[in-house]
Design a protein around this motif. Structure first.
Motif, PDB file in Angstrom:
ATOM      1  N   TYR A  67     -34.770 -14.586  15.828  1.00  0.00           N
ATOM      2  CA  TYR A  67     -33.738 -15.540  15.416  1.00  0.00           C
ATOM      3  C   TYR A  67     -34.350 -16.917  15.175  1.00  0.00           C
ATOM      4  O   TYR A  67     -35.400 -17.252  15.715  1.00  0.00           O
ATOM      5  CB  TYR A  67     -32.615 -15.639  16.448  1.00  0.00           C
ATOM      6  CG  TYR A  67     -33.031 -16.042  17.843  1.00  0.00           C
ATOM      7  CD1 TYR A  67     -32.963 -17.379  18.243  1.00  0.00           C
ATOM      8  CD2 TYR A  67     -33.472 -15.103  18.765  1.00  0.00           C
ATOM      9  CE1 TYR A  67     -33.331 -17.757  19.523  1.00  0.00           C
ATOM     10  CE2 TYR A  67     -33.844 -15.470  20.047  1.00  0.00           C
ATOM     11  CZ  TYR A  67     -33.774 -16.796  20.420  1.00  0.00           C
ATOM     12  OH  TYR A  67     -34.142 -17.171  21.686  1.00  0.00           O
ATOM     13  N   HIS A  97     -27.553 -15.485  17.990  1.00  0.00           N
ATOM     14  CA  HIS A  97     -28.276 -14.712  19.009  1.00  0.00           C
ATOM     15  C   HIS A  97     -27.399 -14.765  20.263  1.00  0.00           C
ATOM     16  O   HIS A  97     -27.570 -15.615  21.135  1.00  0.00           O
ATOM     17  CB  HIS A  97     -29.661 -15.304  19.253  1.00  0.00           C
ATOM     18  CG  HIS A  97     -30.437 -14.577  20.288  1.00  0.00           C
ATOM     19  ND1 HIS A  97     -30.826 -13.272  20.141  1.00  0.00           N
ATOM     20  CD2 HIS A  97     -30.882 -14.973  21.496  1.00  0.00           C
ATOM     21  CE1 HIS A  97     -31.487 -12.890  21.222  1.00  0.00           C
ATOM     22  NE2 HIS A  97     -31.525 -13.911  22.059  1.00  0.00           N
ATOM     23  N   ARG A 156     -29.324 -15.392  14.398  1.00  0.00           N
ATOM     24  CA  ARG A 156     -30.056 -14.128  14.403  1.00  0.00           C
ATOM     25  C   ARG A 156     -30.179 -13.570  12.998  1.00  0.00           C
ATOM     26  O   ARG A 156     -31.204 -13.006  12.628  1.00  0.00           O
ATOM     27  CB  ARG A 156     -29.343 -13.119  15.303  1.00  0.00           C
ATOM     28  CG  ARG A 156     -30.181 -11.885  15.543  1.00  0.00           C
ATOM     29  CD  ARG A 156     -29.444 -10.871  16.338  1.00  0.00           C
ATOM     30  NE  ARG A 156     -28.983  -9.855  15.396  1.00  0.00           N
ATOM     31  CZ  ARG A 156     -28.138  -8.902  15.680  1.00  0.00           C
ATOM     32  NH1 ARG A 156     -27.610  -8.825  16.863  1.00  0.00           N
ATOM     33  NH2 ARG A 156     -27.805  -8.027  14.783  1.00  0.00           N
TER      34      ARG A 156
END
Length: 164
Positions: A67, A97, A156
């Motif tokens: 990420y 994330h 992410r």
């Protein structure tokens, strides 16, 4: 499940044939929509980066274990993706994330029209996955502007798609 379909079994204990047919149609539309991610593996830059592990390219690498993140204390930032050539899309996908928390409180996604950034969509929280839909946009660059976050934002995955 992250999608509530509200399709109960009938008195036979089976999903009704008409519901099953509609589910297959939905699957076909989803497959067609998310088949090509125009942002994947494209050049990404950011206004702030927590180097070297969380560089901007991690948001478009297709790897769920990586990420992009900003430095500690940075709660607004931009992620710009150069598509290399004009692409037409009408869906965006952003994922935080989430293992370290939901952080984003406000964002805008903008497309470069050749002379200026134009807003395409905006929202508040992102969380595990946020999908936005809008009329077709053609652009060669796209920017995710995180306007406000509770802590340093983590992205992410960032994707651009076109629904049929």
């Amino acid at each position: 499940s992250v999608l509530l379909l509200n399709i109960p079994p009938d008195r036979r204990g089976l999903i009704h044939e008409s519901d099953a047919k509609r589910l297959r149609e939905l699957r076909a539309v989803l497959d067609a929509t998310f088949r090509v991610n125009f942002a994947q593996d494209k050049k990404a830059t950011a206004s702030d980066v927590r180097e070297p592990v969380h560089s901007p390219d991690k948001a478009v690498d297709g790897d769920p274990a990586t990420y992009w993140a900003t430095s500690n204390g940075t709660t607004s930032a931009t992620l710009e993706v150069d598509l290399g050539a004009p692409a037409t899309f009408n869906r965006t996908m952003v994922q935080e994330h989430i293992a370290i928390g939901q952080r984003v409180e406000e964002y805008v996604i903008e497309a470069w029209d050749g002379t200026a950034w134009k807003p395409v969509t905006r929202g508040t929280t992102i969380g595990y996955k946020k999908l936005d839909r809008f009329p077709d946009v053609t652009a060669s660059k796209v920017r995710l502007s995180i306007r406000r976050a509770r802590a340093c934002p983590t992205v992410r995955e960032f994707g651009l798609f076109r629904a049929p």
